[in-house]
Design a protein around this motif. Structure first.
Motif, mmCIF file in Angstrom:
data_model
loop_
_atom_site.group_PDB
_atom_site.id
_atom_site.type_symbol
_atom_site.label_atom_id
_atom_site.label_comp_id
_atom_site.label_asym_id
_atom_site.label_seq_id
_atom_site.Cartn_x
_atom_site.Cartn_y
_atom_site.Cartn_z
ATOM 1 N N VAL A 168 45.926 40.359 48.107
ATOM 2 C CA VAL A 168 45.062 40.647 46.953
ATOM 3 C C VAL A 168 44.237 41.904 47.207
ATOM 4 O O VAL A 168 44.066 42.749 46.305
ATOM 5 N N GLU A 169 43.728 42.070 48.405
ATOM 6 C CA GLU A 169 42.940 43.257 48.726
ATOM 7 C C GLU A 169 43.773 44.529 48.585
ATOM 8 O O GLU A 169 43.300 45.543 48.048
ATOM 9 N N LYS A 170 45.020 44.499 49.042
ATOM 10 C CA LYS A 170 45.889 45.670 48.910
ATOM 11 C C LYS A 170 46.186 45.965 47.446
ATOM 12 O O LYS A 170 46.242 47.123 47.021
ATOM 13 N N LEU A 171 46.398 44.898 46.660
ATOM 14 C CA LEU A 171 46.654 45.082 45.240
ATOM 15 C C LEU A 171 45.458 45.732 44.556
ATOM 16 O O LEU A 171 45.614 46.643 43.731
ATOM 17 N N ILE A 172 44.260 45.302 44.892
ATOM 18 C CA ILE A 172 43.056 45.864 44.278
ATOM 19 C C ILE A 172 42.859 47.312 44.708
ATOM 20 O O ILE A 172 42.476 48.173 43.883
ATOM 21 N N GLU A 173 43.097 47.613 45.992
ATOM 22 C CA GLU A 173 42.986 49.007 46.450
ATOM 23 C C GLU A 173 43.958 49.904 45.689
ATOM 24 O O GLU A 173 43.622 51.046 45.340
ATOM 25 N N GLU A 174 45.137 49.395 45.420
ATOM 26 C CA GLU A 174 46.120 50.162 44.660
ATOM 27 C C GLU A 174 45.629 50.418 43.231
ATOM 28 O O GLU A 174 45.771 51.521 42.702
ATOM 29 N N LEU A 175 45.027 49.391 42.604
ATOM 30 C CA LEU A 175 44.524 49.552 41.241
ATOM 31 C C LEU A 175 43.313 50.478 41.195
ATOM 32 O O LEU A 175 43.120 51.212 40.219
ATOM 33 N N LYS A 176 42.489 50.449 42.228
ATOM 34 C CA LYS A 176 41.335 51.341 42.278
ATOM 35 C C LYS A 176 41.748 52.809 42.228
ATOM 36 O O LYS A 176 41.069 53.647 41.629
ATOM 37 N N SER A 177 42.871 53.114 42.889
ATOM 38 C CA SER A 177 43.329 54.508 42.930
ATOM 39 C C SER A 177 43.995 54.950 41.631
ATOM 40 O O SER A 177 44.190 56.139 41.427
ATOM 41 N N ARG A 178 44.319 53.999 40.757
ATOM 42 C CA ARG A 178 45.052 54.338 39.539
ATOM 43 C C ARG A 178 44.255 54.118 38.258
ATOM 44 O O ARG A 178 44.683 54.567 37.198
ATOM 45 N N THR A 179 43.151 53.381 38.334
ATOM 46 C CA THR A 179 42.380 53.072 37.135
ATOM 47 C C THR A 179 40.905 53.398 37.360
ATOM 48 O O THR A 179 40.478 53.706 38.477
ATOM 49 N N LEU A 223 38.597 51.165 36.619
ATOM 50 C CA LEU A 223 37.927 49.875 36.708
ATOM 51 C C LEU A 223 37.085 49.776 37.981
ATOM 52 O O LEU A 223 37.468 50.286 39.045
ATOM 53 N N VAL A 224 35.936 49.108 37.843
ATOM 54 C CA VAL A 224 35.091 48.799 38.989
ATOM 55 C C VAL A 224 35.382 47.352 39.403
ATOM 56 O O VAL A 224 35.289 46.431 38.581
ATOM 57 N N PHE A 225 35.738 47.154 40.656
ATOM 58 C CA PHE A 225 36.101 45.826 41.148
ATOM 59 C C PHE A 225 34.996 45.266 42.039
ATOM 60 O O PHE A 225 34.520 45.948 42.960
ATOM 61 N N ASN A 226 34.596 44.043 41.734
ATOM 62 C CA ASN A 226 33.699 43.282 42.604
ATOM 63 C C ASN A 226 34.526 42.175 43.248
ATOM 64 O O ASN A 226 35.004 41.263 42.556
ATOM 65 N N VAL A 227 34.715 42.255 44.545
ATOM 66 C CA VAL A 227 35.672 41.391 45.226
ATOM 67 C C VAL A 227 34.961 40.526 46.261
ATOM 68 O O VAL A 227 34.156 41.021 47.057
ATOM 69 N N HIS A 228 35.257 39.242 46.209
ATOM 70 C CA HIS A 228 34.779 38.298 47.229
ATOM 71 C C HIS A 228 35.958 37.398 47.624
ATOM 72 O O HIS A 228 36.372 36.534 46.864
ATOM 73 N N ILE A 229 36.521 37.650 48.797
ATOM 74 C CA ILE A 229 37.735 36.940 49.225
ATOM 75 C C ILE A 229 37.490 36.285 50.576
ATOM 76 O O ILE A 229 37.053 36.936 51.523
ATOM 77 N N GLU A 230 37.785 34.987 50.643
ATOM 78 C CA GLU A 230 37.749 34.245 51.898
ATOM 79 C C GLU A 230 39.182 33.943 52.335
ATOM 80 O O GLU A 230 40.058 33.733 51.498
ATOM 81 N N GLU A 231 39.402 33.924 53.631
ATOM 82 C CA GLU A 231 40.719 33.567 54.135
ATOM 83 C C GLU A 231 40.965 32.075 53.904
ATOM 84 O O GLU A 231 40.086 31.249 54.137
ATOM 85 N N THR A 232 42.156 31.737 53.439
ATOM 86 C CA THR A 232 42.510 30.348 53.116
ATOM 87 C C THR A 232 43.724 29.960 53.952
ATOM 88 O O THR A 232 44.860 30.010 53.489
ATOM 89 N N LYS A 233 43.476 29.553 55.193
ATOM 90 C CA LYS A 233 44.561 29.268 56.129
ATOM 91 C C LYS A 233 45.294 27.972 55.809
ATOM 92 O O LYS A 233 46.406 27.755 56.274
ATOM 93 N N GLN A 234 44.653 27.087 55.034
ATOM 94 C CA GLN A 234 45.281 25.794 54.774
ATOM 95 C C GLN A 234 46.337 25.852 53.686
ATOM 96 O O GLN A 234 46.986 24.852 53.391
ATOM 97 N N LEU A 235 46.540 27.013 53.067
ATOM 98 C CA LEU A 235 47.545 27.142 52.012
ATOM 99 C C LEU A 235 48.927 27.370 52.613
ATOM 100 O O LEU A 235 49.076 28.109 53.585
ATOM 101 N N SER A 236 49.944 26.768 51.988
ATOM 102 C CA SER A 236 51.326 27.038 52.395
ATOM 103 C C SER A 236 51.761 28.383 51.824
ATOM 104 O O SER A 236 51.113 28.952 50.946
#
Length: 346
Positions: A224-235, A237-250
C-alpha cells in the motif's frame, strides 16, 4: 545379523529346533520311567543319554536341512510380493501378481491386485480432475481477461473518448474565435485545460486498474505504501497515511485487501474530485480494519448502488464478504466519501 535371524527361513529352523528339544525331553521322560519301573538290563542310564545325544544331533541336522528346504518356496513367494509392492510404490499400477496356488499367500496376492486396480482408477480420476481444473482455470482466466478488456473499453469510451472529442471541438471553436472574440477564445482554452486535466485523471485511474494487483511477496503495508508513493508522483492528491503491519493476515487475505484499496483509490481519482485522501490500516481487537476517506464531492449511496455503473463498490463489497468481513460506505454530497472494512483474522 539379528534381522536375518528373524527371517522366515530361520523361523522355520527355530520351530524345528524347538520341536526337537520338546521331543527330546518327552523321550527322556519315557526312557527314564521305563528304566525305573521295569529295570531292563539293556536300558542303562548311560544308554539313555547316549541315545538322546545321537537323537539330538541327527534331528538338529535334519531340522536345519528341512527348514531351509521347506521355507524356500514361501520365502520366494514373499520376496515376489515384496517386489510387487515396491513396484506399486514406484507408480507401476499395472503390475500384477501371478500365483495359481490356493493358499493364504495366493489370496493376499489377489487382494493386492484388486487394491492396485482401485489405486490405478483413483490416479486416473485425479488426473482427469486436474486436467478439468486446469481447463476451468484457463477458461476463467480468459473470461476474466475479456471482461476486464470490455470494462476498460467502456470506461475509455464513456470518459476519456468523450473528453477527447470535447477537447477537439472546443479547440476548433477557440481557433475560429481567436481573432474575432479573443476573450471567448480565452475562456474556451481554459475549458480545454480543465477537460484535459480531467481526462488525464481518468487515464491515471485506468492505468491504476492495469497495475499488477499482486503484492509479489511484499507485506500488505509495504504494498500500500508503494502504491501511494506512486500516486503521489502522478497526482496532486494529498495523502494522510497511517499503516500498521498486520502479520496475522494470510497471503490471500492480503491480496484481497490490496485489491480493495486499489479499487477504492481508483474510484477516488475518477469520481471524487478530491484534494485529500486519508488511508488507515490497523488492528482492532481480533480484526483488521481499513478506512479510506476523501474530501471530494461525495454522492447519494442509494442512487449509486442501484446503478449498473457501481460495479466498483459491488466488487469491493464482494471481495470483503469473501473474507468474512463487513463493508460500509458513507457518503454525502459535497462532504466526501468514507469506505470502511473490518476483516476477522481468527
Amino acid at each position: 545379523m539379528l534381522k536375518k535371524l528373524n527371517s522366515i527361513r530361520y523361523s522355520y529352523i527355530k520351530t524345528n529346533v524347538r520341536t526337537l528339544f520338546l521331543n527330546a525331553i518327552l523321550l527322556l521322560g519315557i526312557l527314564l520311567s521305563v528304566h525305573v519301573l521295569l529295570e531292563p538290563i539293556w536300558l542303562s542310564v548311560q544308554a539313555i543319554f547316549m541315545f538322546l545325544l545321537i537323537y539330538i544331533i541327527l534331528h538338529l541336522i535334519t531340522s536345519i536341512f528341512v527348514g531351509f528346504q521347506d521355507s524356500k518356496e514361501i520365502k520366494d513367494r514373499m520376496d515376489y510380493l515384496s517386489l510387487f509392492i515396491t513396484m506399486v510404490a514406484n507408480g507401476n499400477y499395472k503390475a500384477k501378481i501371478v500365483d495359481n496356488s490356493n493358499d493364504e499367500i495366493a489370496r493376499i496376492g489377489k487382494d493386492l491386485n484388486e487394491l492396485t486396480d482401485k489405486m490405478y482408477a483413483q490416479v486416473k480420476s485425479l488426473q482427469r480432475m486436474a486436467d478439468e481444473k486446469a481447463e476451468l482455470a484457463e477458461g476463467s482466466s480468459r473470461a476474466a481477461a475479456m471482461e476486464e478488456r470490455q470494462r476498460l473499453a467502456r470506461d475509455l469510451h464513456d470518459a476519456v473518448s468523450q473528453q477527447l472529442f470535447a477537447l477537439t471541438m472546443m479547440s476548433k471553436a477557440g481557433v475560429k474565435m481567436f481573432d474575432k472574440k479573443p476573450e471567448v477564445a480565452r475562456d474556451k482554452i481554459v475549458e480545454v485545460s480543465q477537460i484535459a486535466q480531467q481526462a488525464q485523471t481518468e487515464m491515471r485511474a485506468l492505468l491504476l486498474h492495469l497495475r499488477p494487483v499482486h503484492l509479489s511477496g511484499e507485506s500488505l503495508g509495504s504494498g500500500v505504501e508503494k502504491l501511494i508513493e506512486e500516486l503521489k508522483s502522478r497526482t496532486q492528491l494529498v495523502f494522510n497515511v497511517h499503516i500498521e503491519e498486520t502479520k496475522q493476515l494470510s497471503k490471500s487475505m492480503e491480496e484481497h485487501l490490496f485489491r480493495i484499496i486499489q479499487e477504492a483509490l481508483s474510484n477516488t481519482l475518477r469520481h471524487a474530485e478530491a484534494s485529500e485522501v486519508t488511508i488507515e490500516l490497523f488492528t482492532k481487537g481480533m480484526d483488521v480494519a481499513v478506512n479510506i476517506q476523501d474530501n471530494g464531492k461525495g454522492f447519494d449511496t442509494k442512487v449509486v448502488q442501484q446503478r449498473k455503473t457501481s460495479l466498483g463498490l459491488k466488487t469491493m463489497q464482494e471481495r470483503c464478504e469473501e473474507l468474512g468481513g463487513t463493508f460500509t460506505v458513507r457518503a454525502s454530497a459535497g462532504i466526501g466519501t468514507q469506505i470502511g472494512l473490518r476483516i476477522p483474522t481468527k
